[in-house]
Design a protein around this motif. Structure first.
Motif, PDB file in Angstrom:
ATOM      1  N   ILE A 135       0.743  -1.209   0.002  1.00 41.62           N
ATOM      2  CA  ILE A 135      -0.018  -0.008   0.165  1.00 41.62           C
ATOM      3  C   ILE A 135       0.862   1.106  -0.141  1.00 41.62           C
ATOM      4  N   MET A 136       0.582   2.139  -0.974  1.00 42.16           N
ATOM      5  CA  MET A 136       1.512   3.336  -1.046  1.00 42.16           C
ATOM      6  C   MET A 136       0.946   4.729  -0.916  1.00 42.16           C
ATOM      7  N   SER A 137       1.559   5.511  -0.477  1.00 41.87           N
ATOM      8  CA  SER A 137       1.195   7.103  -0.504  1.00 41.87           C
ATOM      9  C   SER A 137       2.401   7.945  -0.984  1.00 41.87           C
ATOM     10  N   ASP A 138       1.983   9.072  -1.083  1.00 41.79           N
ATOM     11  CA  ASP A 138       3.219  10.018  -1.340  1.00 41.79           C
ATOM     12  C   ASP A 138       4.314   9.959  -0.203  1.00 41.79           C
ATOM     13  N   ARG A 139       3.805   9.630   0.839  1.00 44.76           N
ATOM     14  CA  ARG A 139       4.256   9.507   2.347  1.00 44.76           C
ATOM     15  C   ARG A 139       5.296   8.383   2.358  1.00 44.76           C
ATOM     16  N   GLY A 140       5.248   7.177   1.658  1.00 48.72           N
ATOM     17  CA  GLY A 140       5.950   6.136   1.785  1.00 48.72           C
ATOM     18  C   GLY A 140       5.292   4.636   1.198  1.00 48.72           C
ATOM     19  N   ILE A 141       5.821   3.796   1.566  1.00 55.09           N
ATOM     20  CA  ILE A 141       5.449   2.408   1.111  1.00 55.09           C
ATOM     21  C   ILE A 141       5.064   1.663   2.366  1.00 55.09           C
ATOM     22  N   THR A 142       4.133   0.945   2.396  1.00 52.66           N
ATOM     23  CA  THR A 142       3.773  -0.250   3.631  1.00 52.66           C
ATOM     24  C   THR A 142       3.472  -1.244   2.888  1.00 52.66           C
ATOM     25  N   PHE A 143       4.212  -2.419   3.500  1.00 50.88           N
ATOM     26  CA  PHE A 143       4.136  -3.761   3.018  1.00 50.88           C
ATOM     27  C   PHE A 143       3.982  -4.798   4.136  1.00 50.88           C
ATOM     28  N   LYS A 144       3.391  -5.905   3.525  1.00 47.08           N
ATOM     29  CA  LYS A 144       3.062  -7.100   4.313  1.00 47.08           C
ATOM     30  C   LYS A 144       4.456  -7.645   4.669  1.00 47.08           C
TER      31      LYS A 144
ATOM     32  N   LEU B 148      13.315  -5.270  11.085  1.00 47.84           N
ATOM     33  CA  LEU B 148      13.628  -3.929  10.285  1.00 47.84           C
ATOM     34  C   LEU B 148      13.324  -2.608  11.024  1.00 47.84           C
ATOM     35  N   VAL B 149      12.444  -2.716  11.968  1.00 47.52           N
ATOM     36  CA  VAL B 149      12.253  -1.486  12.869  1.00 47.52           C
ATOM     37  C   VAL B 149      13.498  -1.156  13.491  1.00 47.52           C
ATOM     38  N   GLN B 150      14.260  -2.033  14.078  1.00 48.50           N
ATOM     39  CA  GLN B 150      15.611  -1.867  14.541  1.00 48.50           C
ATOM     40  C   GLN B 150      16.524  -1.161  13.828  1.00 48.50           C
ATOM     41  N   THR B 151      16.542  -1.053  12.731  1.00 46.74           N
ATOM     42  CA  THR B 151      17.323  -0.679  11.596  1.00 46.74           C
ATOM     43  C   THR B 151      17.383   1.110  11.618  1.00 46.74           C
ATOM     44  N   GLY B 152      16.154   1.325  12.162  1.00 50.19           N
ATOM     45  CA  GLY B 152      15.912   2.978  12.394  1.00 50.19           C
ATOM     46  C   GLY B 152      15.345   3.342  10.842  1.00 50.19           C
ATOM     47  N   ARG B 153      15.210   2.792   9.815  1.00 45.94           N
ATOM     48  CA  ARG B 153      14.610   2.997   8.548  1.00 45.94           C
ATOM     49  C   ARG B 153      13.338   2.782   8.263  1.00 45.94           C
ATOM     50  N   PHE B 154      12.798   1.823   9.194  1.00 44.84           N
ATOM     51  CA  PHE B 154      11.361   1.331   8.885  1.00 44.84           C
ATOM     52  C   PHE B 154      10.635   1.561  10.286  1.00 44.84           C
TER      53      PHE B 154
ATOM     54  N   VAL C   4       5.004  -3.150   7.778  1.00 39.54           N
ATOM     55  CA  VAL C   4       6.049  -2.254   7.828  1.00 39.54           C
ATOM     56  C   VAL C   4       5.943  -1.115   6.845  1.00 39.54           C
ATOM     57  N   SER C   5       6.335  -0.198   7.475  1.00 38.49           N
ATOM     58  CA  SER C   5       6.481   1.068   6.592  1.00 38.49           C
ATOM     59  C   SER C   5       7.920   1.675   6.287  1.00 38.49           C
TER      60      SER C   5
ATOM     61  N   PRO D  86      12.753   5.047   0.685  1.00 37.61           N
ATOM     62  CA  PRO D  86      13.677   4.238   0.454  1.00 37.61           C
ATOM     63  C   PRO D  86      14.631   4.435  -0.506  1.00 37.61           C
ATOM     64  N   GLN D  87      15.935   4.156  -0.139  1.00 35.74           N
ATOM     65  CA  GLN D  87      17.129   4.419  -0.975  1.00 35.74           C
ATOM     66  C   GLN D  87      17.594   3.198  -1.473  1.00 35.74           C
ATOM     67  N   ASP D  88      17.616   2.166  -0.739  1.00 27.63           N
ATOM     68  CA  ASP D  88      18.058   0.799  -1.260  1.00 27.63           C
ATOM     69  C   ASP D  88      17.143  -0.033  -1.903  1.00 27.63           C
ATOM     70  N   TRP D  89      16.953   0.251  -3.297  1.00 30.78           N
ATOM     71  CA  TRP D  89      15.911  -0.511  -3.954  1.00 30.78           C
ATOM     72  C   TRP D  89      16.095  -2.103  -4.316  1.00 30.78           C
ATOM     73  N   GLU D  90      17.626  -2.377  -4.149  1.00 34.43           N
ATOM     74  CA  GLU D  90      17.679  -4.047  -4.012  1.00 34.43           C
ATOM     75  C   GLU D  90      17.128  -4.564  -3.022  1.00 34.43           C
ATOM     76  N   GLU D  91      17.336  -3.859  -1.777  1.00 34.35           N
ATOM     77  CA  GLU D  91      16.727  -4.280  -0.425  1.00 34.35           C
ATOM     78  C   GLU D  91      15.166  -4.310  -0.599  1.00 34.35           C
ATOM     79  N   MET D  92      14.489  -3.353  -1.161  1.00 37.50           N
ATOM     80  CA  MET D  92      13.082  -3.200  -1.220  1.00 37.50           C
ATOM     81  C   MET D  92      12.706  -4.359  -2.139  1.00 37.50           C
TER      82      MET D  92
END
Length: 124
Positions: A50-59, A68-74, A86-87, A91-97
């Motif tokens: 699920i996406m909006s201009d504010r980001g990506i949320t995924f199952k 993922l949350v522990q990384t500080g990016r999610f 998770v949201s 995102p900067q790392d599209w391979e990870e995404m």
């Protein structure tokens, strides 16, 4: 309250293009704009992005969510975070995404489709 129909910002449109590229070859995926104006990707009738201009949320699941949350990016999204979703805002790392969104697809897909996808994408 008026809802935007899909991505409205240049950043949102760039994110959407990346996600569309990642999902383009996934079997039985549809993209639609839901009642809240979010771009939503589904496999059969199950949402996995699920996406909006504010980001990506995924199952995901609760265990991966915590990691993922522990990384500080999610972060844990409102309303569906308790189910492991998770949201990420920018995102900067599209391979990870790609890995995370493919995992989201497998979690949502019916077992036969998920199994076929996993087998087709095993490293030979």
């Amino acid at each position: 309250m008026e809802h935007h129909m899909g991505m409205a910002t240049p950043e949102g449109k760039r994110m959407l293009e990346q996600v569309q590229h990642i999902c383009k070859d996934l079997p039985e995926v549809t993209e639609l704009i839901d009642g809240h104006g979010h771009n939503t990707f589904k496999v059969r009738d199950k949402s996995f992005i699920i996406m909006s201009d504010r980001g990506i949320t995924f199952k995901s699941d609760l265990e991966n969510q915590e990691l993922l949350v522990q990384t500080g990016r999610f972060f844990v999204p409102k309303y569906i975070g308790h189910r492991g979703w998770v949201s990420i805002r920018n995102p900067q790392d599209w391979e990870e995404m790609k890995v995370l969104l493919h995992e989201a697809y497998v979690r949502a897909a019916p077992k036969t489709i998920a199994k076929r996808f996993i087998e087709a994408n095993r490293v030979k």
